[in-house]
Design an enzyme around this catalytic site. Structure first.
Site: not given
Length: 534
Positions: A220, A443, A335
C-alpha cells in the site's frame, strides 16, 4: 480515496509504543550474538525461537524541536549499550481500527528501525529486505509486521522502518522550500526512508546482512514509497531490487510543487497560523496534537520538482530515468472490497440495488458512471457493495499495477503477480469486526501470508498455509537473486518478454498458482486505462 482506512474517534486505534530503551554500561564481553556495535554505538537485542531481533534502533536524529520539518540528520552517538528489546515510538498519527492502535500517537521521537536476523553462521552475508509499512502515509509503523519467520525460512535479514507521517512528514510550504537542500519541501517522510537505507548500507553487515544486496519492499503506502524511491535519483545505489505490493494506486503520482505549497498555506491557516510571515515559526511551536488535529482533509505525499524527485515516477519509468533494478509488482484480485465495505456496510448503511446507480454516479460522474454501471452490473456480483468494490479496486489497484508493469519494463526486469486467494481470511483488523462480509482477496490480505501481521498469527487453513509457504519462496528467491521462483510453481512472468502475463497466486482448490493471461480483461482495464488513475 485514502489508502489507509481510519476510523473516527469512536473506532479502535493504537497505543503509543514504549519509550526508547535506556542505556546500560558496556559489558566486558562483546562476543554475544545479540550485542552489535553500530556506527553510533552498541545495541543489545534478544534471541527468539526464530533467530535474533534488534528493536527500536535510532537511524537518524529525532526530528523534535527545531528539527521539526528538517531533513533527517545523522543520529548522535551514545555511550554504553543501548537496549534493543522493545519497539520505539510510533510517529505522530491518529487512532485507527488496527490492533493496538486504540489511541493516537503524539510522539515525534520516532525515527527508529528494527532488524530481524536468522541465527547461525553462513558462508557469506545474507541478502537484506527493508520493509516500508503501509497506512496511507498518515499511519502505521515498522512494528506492524513481525518478519522473523520469513527471515529464518528465506535466509534473509529483514529491516522494518518508522518514518514521519501526515503533516509531520509531508508539509510543503514556501518557508520550508527555502530550508530544503533542493528547494522543494514536503518529502521528509521519504527522506527518512532514504536515511534508513543509508543506515542499512553502513551497519547491516554487523548484523550478518549484505549491504550490496538490499531489496526495498512495501505494501500500500509502503509500495507507493518503493515506486517513488525507484524514481528518486537521491536513492540511487541504496538498493538493488524493489517489491511493490498494491502500491501503484494513482499511477504512483506525487504532488506538484505549486498545489502542495498552496495546501501548506491552507493547512497553516487551519492550524491557527494564518500569517505567511510567521506561519512556519508558529507551526513549529504548536504541540504535535494540534498539528495532527489540523491535518485531516489534506493530501499528504511526496512532492515533485526537486533533486529528490525531479519528475513524476511514471515519467521516470518511461523515459529511462528510473533505477534499472529488478522489480516484483502486483496487486490483489479483490482490492476494493475493503474500501467499499468501509464506505457502506461498515458505516451501517449497506449499499442496496436501488441506491447502487446513484452511488456510482456520485463517485464517477454521469458520463463515466454510466460506463461503470454497464461494466459492473449487479447480476455479476454478490452484492451492490461488492460491485462497487470491484470497480474501486480495478481502477485504483489492478489496472494501475498493470500499467506500472508496462512502464517499468522500459528500464529493467519487472515480474508481475496477483494475489488471488478469494478464500483468504480477513486480515487482523477486519477479524475484530462483527461482520460476515466476504472480503475475498482484498487490500492488505496478502501481508498475513508473508509475515505476522501486527504480530499475530493468521488463521490459515492447510491449503492457505501451503500458498503462504509458496509465496515465502517467491519473495525470498527475489530478495536473494532478483528472480522470483518457488518449488513446483511457475516462474513469475518478466514483462519485458511476456507482457500482460501475471503470476496468479491461488490455493489448490482454486486451481493452484499459475500464469494468467486474462487479468487485464477481468479487471475491465480497457475502461480504466482511458480515465485518470483513481
Amino acid at each position: 480515496m485514502r489508502i489507509a482506512i481510519r476510523r473516527a474517534a469512536s473506532a479502535v486505534a493504537v497505543l503509543a509504543a514504549a519509550a526508547a530503551s535506556s542505556l546500560v554500561p558496556l559489558p566486558a564481553r562483546a562476543a554475544d550474538s545479540t550485542l552489535v556495535r553500530t556506527d553510533a554505538g552498541w545495541v543489545r537485542g534478544e534471541t527468539t525461537d526464530e533467530g535474533r531481533q534488534f528493536l527500536g534502533i535510532p537511524y537518524a536524529r529525532q526530528p523534535v524541536g527545531d528539527l521539526r520539518w528538517k531533513e533527517p540528520r545523522p543520529v548522535k552517538p551514545w555511550g554504553g549499550v543501548r537496549g534493543a528489546a522493545s519497539f520505539g515510538n510510533r510517529c505522530v498519527q491518529s487512532a485507527s481500527w488496527d490492533p493496538g492502535y486504540e489511541n493516537p500517537s503524539h510522539t515525534e521521537d520516532c525515527l527508529d528501525l528494527n532488524v530481524y536476523a536468522p541465527a547461525g553462521r553462513t558462508a557469506g552475508p545474507r541478502p537484506v529486505m527493508v520493509w516500508l509499512h503501509g497506512g496511507g502515509l498518515t499511519a502505521g509503523a515498522g512494528e506492524d509486521i513481525v518478519p522473523d519467520t520469513f527471515a529464518r525460512r528465506t535466509g534473509t535479514v529483514v529491516v522494518t522502518v518508522n518514518y514521519r507521517l501526515g503533516a509531520m512528514g509531508f508539509l510543503a510550504a514556501a518557508g520550508l522550500d527555502g530550508e530544503a537542500s533542493d528547494g522543494v519541501s514536503g518529502n521528509y517522510g521519504l527522506l527518512d526512508q532514504q536515511a534508513a537505507l543509508r543506515w542499512v548500507r553502513a551497519n547491516i553487515g554487523r548484523f550478518g546482512g549484505d549491504a550490496h544486496r538490499v531489496t526495498i519492499a512495501g505494501e500500500s503506502a509502503g509500495g507507493r514509497s518503493v515506486c517513488t524511491l525507484l524514481a528518486s535519483p537521491t536513492a540511487r545505489g541504496l538498493y538493488g531490487a524493489g517489491i511493490v505490493e498494491s502500491g501503484a494506486y494513482g499511477d504512483c503520482a506525487a504532488r506538484e510543487r505549486g498545489p502542495a505549497v498552496r495546501d501548506g498555506a491552507a493547512f497553516a491557516k487551519k492550524a491557527g497560523c494564518p500569517d505567511p510571515a510567521t506561519a512556519l515559526a508558529c507551526l513549529r511551536r504548536k504541540p504535535a496534537k494540534d498539528i495532527l488535529a489540523a491535518q485531516a482533509g489534506f493530501d499528504w505525499g511526496p512532492v515533485t520538482g526537486g533533486a529528490f524527485l525531479p519528475v513524476q515516477p511514471k515519467e521516470a519509468y518511461e523515459n529511462g530515468a528510473a533505477a534499472r533494478v529488478p522489480v516484483l509488482n502486483g496487486a490483489n484480485s479483490d482490492e476494493g472490497n475493503l474500501f467499499a465495505f468501509a464506505r457502506f456496510d461498515g458505516a451501517g448503511a449497506p449499499l442496496t440495488a436501488e441506491r447502487y446507480p446513484g452511488a456510482v454516479t456520485e463517485a464517477y460522474g454521469p458520463d463515466l458512471g454510466g460506463r461503470v454501471l454497464k461494466a459492473y452490473p449487479l447480476t455479476e456480483h454478490a452484492s451492490p457493495t461488492h460491485a462497487f468494490g470491484a470497480a474501486t479496486g480495478d481502477r485504483m489497484f489492478a489496472c494501475t499495477a498493470l500499467r506500472m508493469n508496462t512502464a517499468l519494463a522500459h528500464r529493467g526486469p519487472v515480474y508481475a503477480y496477483e494475489f488471488a486467494d478469494r478464500t483468504s481470511p480477513p486480515f487482523a483488523s477486519l477479524r475484530e469486526l462483527d461482520t460476515d462480509f466476504d472480503f475475498g482477496a482484498t487490500h492488505v490480505n496478502e501481508v498475513q501470508y508473508l509475515f505476522k501481521h501486527f504480530g499475530l498469527a493468521s488463521p490459515l487453513d492447510k491449503e492457505q498455509r501451503a500458498l503462504a509457504r509458496q509465496m515465502e519462496q517467491y519473495w525470498g528467491s527475489f530478495v536473494r537473486t532478483g528472480v522470483p521462483r518457488a518449488d513446483g510453481g511457475p516462474g513469475a512472468p518478466d514483462q519485458r518478454t511476456r507482457p500482460g502475463q501475471v503470476l496468479s497466486l491461488r490455493t489448490a482448490s482454486e486451481g493452484g498458482t499459475g500464469i494468467s493471461t486474462t487479468v487485464h480483461d477481468a479487471h475491465r482495464c480497457d475502461l480504466w486505462d482511458t480515465v485518470p488513475a483513481g
